[in-house]
Scaffold this active site. Structure first.
Site, PDB file in Angstrom:
ATOM      1  N   HIS A  39     -28.499  25.485  11.399  1.00  0.00           N
ATOM      2  CA  HIS A  39     -27.036  26.440  10.915  1.00  0.00           C
ATOM      3  C   HIS A  39     -25.909  26.530   9.902  1.00  0.00           C
ATOM      4  O   HIS A  39     -25.023  26.962  10.102  1.00  0.00           O
ATOM      5  CB  HIS A  39     -25.970  26.525  12.371  1.00  0.00           C
ATOM      6  CG  HIS A  39     -27.203  26.778  13.504  1.00  0.00           C
ATOM      7  ND1 HIS A  39     -27.709  27.835  13.896  1.00  0.00           N
ATOM      8  CD2 HIS A  39     -27.537  25.552  14.054  1.00  0.00           C
ATOM      9  CE1 HIS A  39     -28.288  27.787  14.718  1.00  0.00           C
ATOM     10  NE2 HIS A  39     -28.197  26.288  15.634  1.00  0.00           N
ATOM     11  N   GLU A  60     -20.982   8.014  11.976  1.00  0.00           N
ATOM     12  CA  GLU A  60     -21.465   6.661  11.405  1.00  0.00           C
ATOM     13  C   GLU A  60     -20.685   5.889   9.774  1.00  0.00           C
ATOM     14  O   GLU A  60     -19.690   5.426   9.467  1.00  0.00           O
ATOM     15  CB  GLU A  60     -20.623   5.526  12.729  1.00  0.00           C
ATOM     16  CG  GLU A  60     -20.239   3.347  11.935  1.00  0.00           C
ATOM     17  CD  GLU A  60     -18.606   3.856  11.911  1.00  0.00           C
ATOM     18  OE1 GLU A  60     -17.334   4.036  12.184  1.00  0.00           O
ATOM     19  OE2 GLU A  60     -18.457   2.704  11.620  1.00  0.00           O
ATOM     20  N   TRP A  95       0.949  -1.482  -0.106  1.00  0.00           N
ATOM     21  CA  TRP A  95       0.179   0.050   0.064  1.00  0.00           C
ATOM     22  C   TRP A  95       1.313   1.413   0.203  1.00  0.00           C
ATOM     23  O   TRP A  95       1.646   1.593   1.412  1.00  0.00           O
ATOM     24  CB  TRP A  95      -1.357  -0.107   1.313  1.00  0.00           C
ATOM     25  CG  TRP A  95      -2.027   1.032   1.050  1.00  0.00           C
ATOM     26  CD1 TRP A  95      -3.376   0.778   0.504  1.00  0.00           C
ATOM     27  CD2 TRP A  95      -1.854   2.250   2.355  1.00  0.00           C
ATOM     28  NE1 TRP A  95      -3.735   2.132   0.760  1.00  0.00           N
ATOM     29  CE2 TRP A  95      -3.394   3.026   1.852  1.00  0.00           C
ATOM     30  CE3 TRP A  95      -0.971   2.815   2.975  1.00  0.00           C
ATOM     31  CZ2 TRP A  95      -3.857   4.038   2.094  1.00  0.00           C
ATOM     32  CZ3 TRP A  95      -1.264   4.314   3.294  1.00  0.00           C
ATOM     33  CH2 TRP A  95      -2.482   4.794   3.082  1.00  0.00           C
ATOM     34  N   ASN A 150       7.183  -3.475   5.826  1.00  0.00           N
ATOM     35  CA  ASN A 150       6.044  -2.476   6.020  1.00  0.00           C
ATOM     36  C   ASN A 150       6.946  -1.236   6.755  1.00  0.00           C
ATOM     37  O   ASN A 150       7.539  -1.578   8.311  1.00  0.00           O
ATOM     38  CB  ASN A 150       4.965  -2.913   7.055  1.00  0.00           C
ATOM     39  CG  ASN A 150       4.099  -2.519   7.447  1.00  0.00           C
ATOM     40  OD1 ASN A 150       3.863  -1.973   6.586  1.00  0.00           O
ATOM     41  ND2 ASN A 150       3.615  -3.504   7.991  1.00  0.00           N
ATOM     42  N   GLU A 171     -16.863   5.413   2.914  1.00  0.00           N
ATOM     43  CA  GLU A 171     -15.340   4.655   2.438  1.00  0.00           C
ATOM     44  C   GLU A 171     -15.390   3.842   1.746  1.00  0.00           C
ATOM     45  O   GLU A 171     -14.334   3.546   0.423  1.00  0.00           O
ATOM     46  CB  GLU A 171     -14.425   4.298   3.154  1.00  0.00           C
ATOM     47  CG  GLU A 171     -15.877   3.281   4.510  1.00  0.00           C
ATOM     48  CD  GLU A 171     -14.938   3.437   5.385  1.00  0.00           C
ATOM     49  OE1 GLU A 171     -13.630   2.947   6.122  1.00  0.00           O
ATOM     50  OE2 GLU A 171     -16.374   2.783   6.809  1.00  0.00           O
TER      51      GLU A 171
END
Ligand code: F6R
Length: 601
Positions: A497, A474, A75, A101, A481
């Protein structure tokens, strides 16, 4: 953010390493590579941009054979995802291979230094410097472990490393800040970033700690610290089964994990409530606590916000909640007498670990709520509780979230029972919560139909009040995601607001609207949306005429007491995000740009 596996033994090595990488793919999946010391004593390697399947297809024809090998799923942090930047990386002579890593912070100065000495670099990664540094010391001493030790003393930053040399029948593994385990087998040994990678072969595992280096051969291992002092490490017996980490017929891990929540909550509660008393392995006395600070990241931060609501209500102790990444850098005012609760599914999140260390250095008592047994955070807390939710493989956290809320509630009740008897109704509600979740899961097909209606939406607003505001946060996080749709969670009353300006027929609004003390107010907020032509999806345990009139879609959940509302209300929001992303044809378990455990800052 990357996954490592290494093997020394007599099994067919390539399928073994590839299978291990598949189990680690949740840690990174932009490129992958493998390197084996082949039968001629040469390093034979293959790397591919893309997932493990791309690597598997490529490596299949090469028929690589050998007894020692390392592999990596990446990654990217330094250098774009491509074949050259994929691991393993090599020294100039291609005698040494490393997989890494973490992040080498001083890589650019080391790289310049080594280049001046004649080393030739081929990738843009920070990791390659490790291979060349070891090469430099190997030329002096001809001993792999010694050379790695010397290199580690110079390297700054974080690492989980596995290293091989074509002339040595061993793997050297080392860790600082990035998780690494040793798997102990019969006539074979493993190194890996995480347990699932080796569970097909052994259940005996050693967790390396920071600044430890292991020498692994077919017949055994030895572990030392950086000063060369031998360390006797505990060998853990892993209780998870391989079945637990496979999909069990579900299309995705995320869906499986959503459906595992009744069982996961049962496990989180198991043995912890006896004779109307909470029994936890946490050493806390409510009288001594001045204040509680909860710190975490992402979804775990959302469960912390839920925890604040009921810990304050149940115990009367003030609670603050902080993002770990903010807490660690702002010189927080922590005093002895403060209790800091760190929450982490993986137990490896770099910011949460740093926040823990910061709080500890200031004298706070540290309590952990962790899922992964033996993880770094679990080993550094003063005491804590494991979630026992089982492995969470889907990158989007689901069962860990609801179990974290359960664990926080148990801690609140434990603190309360030191002063007065517990509310038996609440305890009974906890016992039947798994059944209620099972009931809520039955709406999955209906929710998929609703998701179908909204799959082309570009934006979403999620609104909730009080203890259900974190549920809105959440819900929005889950949607963004995995479906890449912009979604914002907001306290419902704050809408007027500012965000109300966004409302029109193209802005769907998800309301978390249980029948609690905020219900009438939430209905007024719905009126405001309806008046502006917004489309409404409501999650509720109520069935009155008003909500049915206001909402375009009503998703019903079973009735539970106020403390458990965030858990039951999360179920349809998880399912909604899942179905919508799946209907869009997206890779739910491996959303782009995300990794399951964020072990870099
Ligand atoms: C979102 C998600 C992340 C994690 C966060 C913290 O679905 O999974 O936001 O919650 O990265 O991870 P842990 O809990 O492992 O510390």
């Amino acid at each position: 953010m990357c996954g490592i596996i290494g093997y020394v033994g007599e099994k067919e090595i390539v399928p073994l390493l590839i299978d291990g990488l598949k189990k680690l793919e949740y840690r990174g999946y932009d490129s992958a590579g493998i390197c084996v010391i082949n039968e001629n004593g040469e390093l034979e390697c293959d790397k591919k941009k893309g997932g493990i399947l791309d690597l598997e297809n490529g490596v299949h024809d090469k028929k690589i054979k050998g007894m020692i090998g390392i592999a990596h799923t990446r990654w990217a942090t330094h250098g774009e995802p491509n074949e050259i930047n994929a691991h393993p990386h090599f020294d100039c002579k291609k005698e040494i291979a490393i997989v890494h890593n973490g992040i080498i912070e001083n890589y650019s100065s080391l790289r310049e230094l080594l280049k001046k000495e004649g080393h030739v670099f081929v990738s843009e990664t920070d990791s390659e410097v490790v291979a060349h540094l070891i090469e430099k010391f190997y030329a002096e001493r001809g001993d792999l472990k010694e050379s790695v030790l010397k290199a580690l003393k110079i390297i700054e930053g974080t690492f989980g490393l596995a290293i091989i040399h074509k002339n040595e029948k061993k793997i050297i593994a080392a860790r600082r800040g990035s998780p690494l385990i040793i798997g102990v087998g019969e006539g074979e040994m493993f190194v890996a970033s995480d347990v699932p990678a080796i569970l097909n072969h052994t259940k005996k595992v050693i967790y390396l700690s920071d600044n430890e280096i292991a020498e692994i051969t077919k017949d055994g291992y030895s572990i030392e610290n950086l000063d060369g002092k031998l360390i006797d490490k505990k060998v853990y017996d892993i209780k998870w089964t391989i079945n637990q980490i496979e999909k069990k017929g579900f299309k995705h891990f995320m869906l499986k994990e959503i459906f595992e929540q009744p069982e996961a909550i049962k496990n989180a509660l198991r043995g912890r409530i006896k004779d109307n008393k909470i029994k936890l392995t946490i050493d806390l006395n409510s009288e001594d606590i001045g204040r509680i600070i909860i710190t975490a990241c992402g979804t775990s931060w959302h469960s912390s916000l839920v925890g604040k609501h009921f810990i304050e209500k149940i115990t009367g102790i003030p609670v603050e909640v902080d993002y770990a990444s903010e807490f660690r850098y702002r010189n927080p005012l922590v005093k002895p007498g403060d209790v800091v609760i760190v929450i982490s599914q993986s137990g490896e999140t770099a910011d949460t670990l740093a926040a823990l260390r910061e709080a500890k250095s200031k004298g706070a008592k540290i309590i952990g709520i962790i899922n992964v047994v033996g993880s770094t955070i679990s080993r550094e807390v003063d005491s804590g509780i494991y979630l026992h939710a089982g492995p969470e493989i889907g990158v989007a956290s689901t069962k860990a979230f609801t179990c974290q809320i359960t664990a926080l509630l148990l801690i609140a009740l434990m603190l309360k029972q030191k002063k007065s008897a517990l509310d038996v109704t609440l305890l009974n509600e906890l016992f039947i919560l798994p059944e209620k979740i099972q009931e809520a899961l039955k709406s999955s097909d209906e929710i998929r139909k609703i998701a179908e209606e909204f799959k082309d939406s570009k934006n979403f607003l999620y609104l909730g009040r009080g203890i259900n505001f974190p549920v809105a946060l959440e819900g929005a996080l889950k949607l963004k995601e995995i479906s890449y749709i912009h979604a914002e969670g907001y306290p419902a009353a704050e809408m007027k607001h500012g965000p109300i300006a966004l409302i029109d027929e193209n802005m769907p609004v998800v309301f978390v609207a249980p029948k609690d003390s905020t219900y009438e107010k939430i209905l007024s907020n719905m009126e405001e949306i309806k008046a502006r032509k917004g489309r409404i999806i409501a999650v509720t345990n109520e069935d009155d005429e008003k909500i049915n009139r206001l909402a375009n879609y009503v998703i019903k959940v079973p009735k539970v007491c106020d403390e458990l509302l965030p858990i039951i209300n999360s179920i349809p929001l998880q399912l909604f995000a899942y179905h919508l992303a799946d209907l869009k044809g997206l890779d739910v378990d491996k959303p782009r740009n995300l990794a399951k455990s964020v072990t870099v800052e």
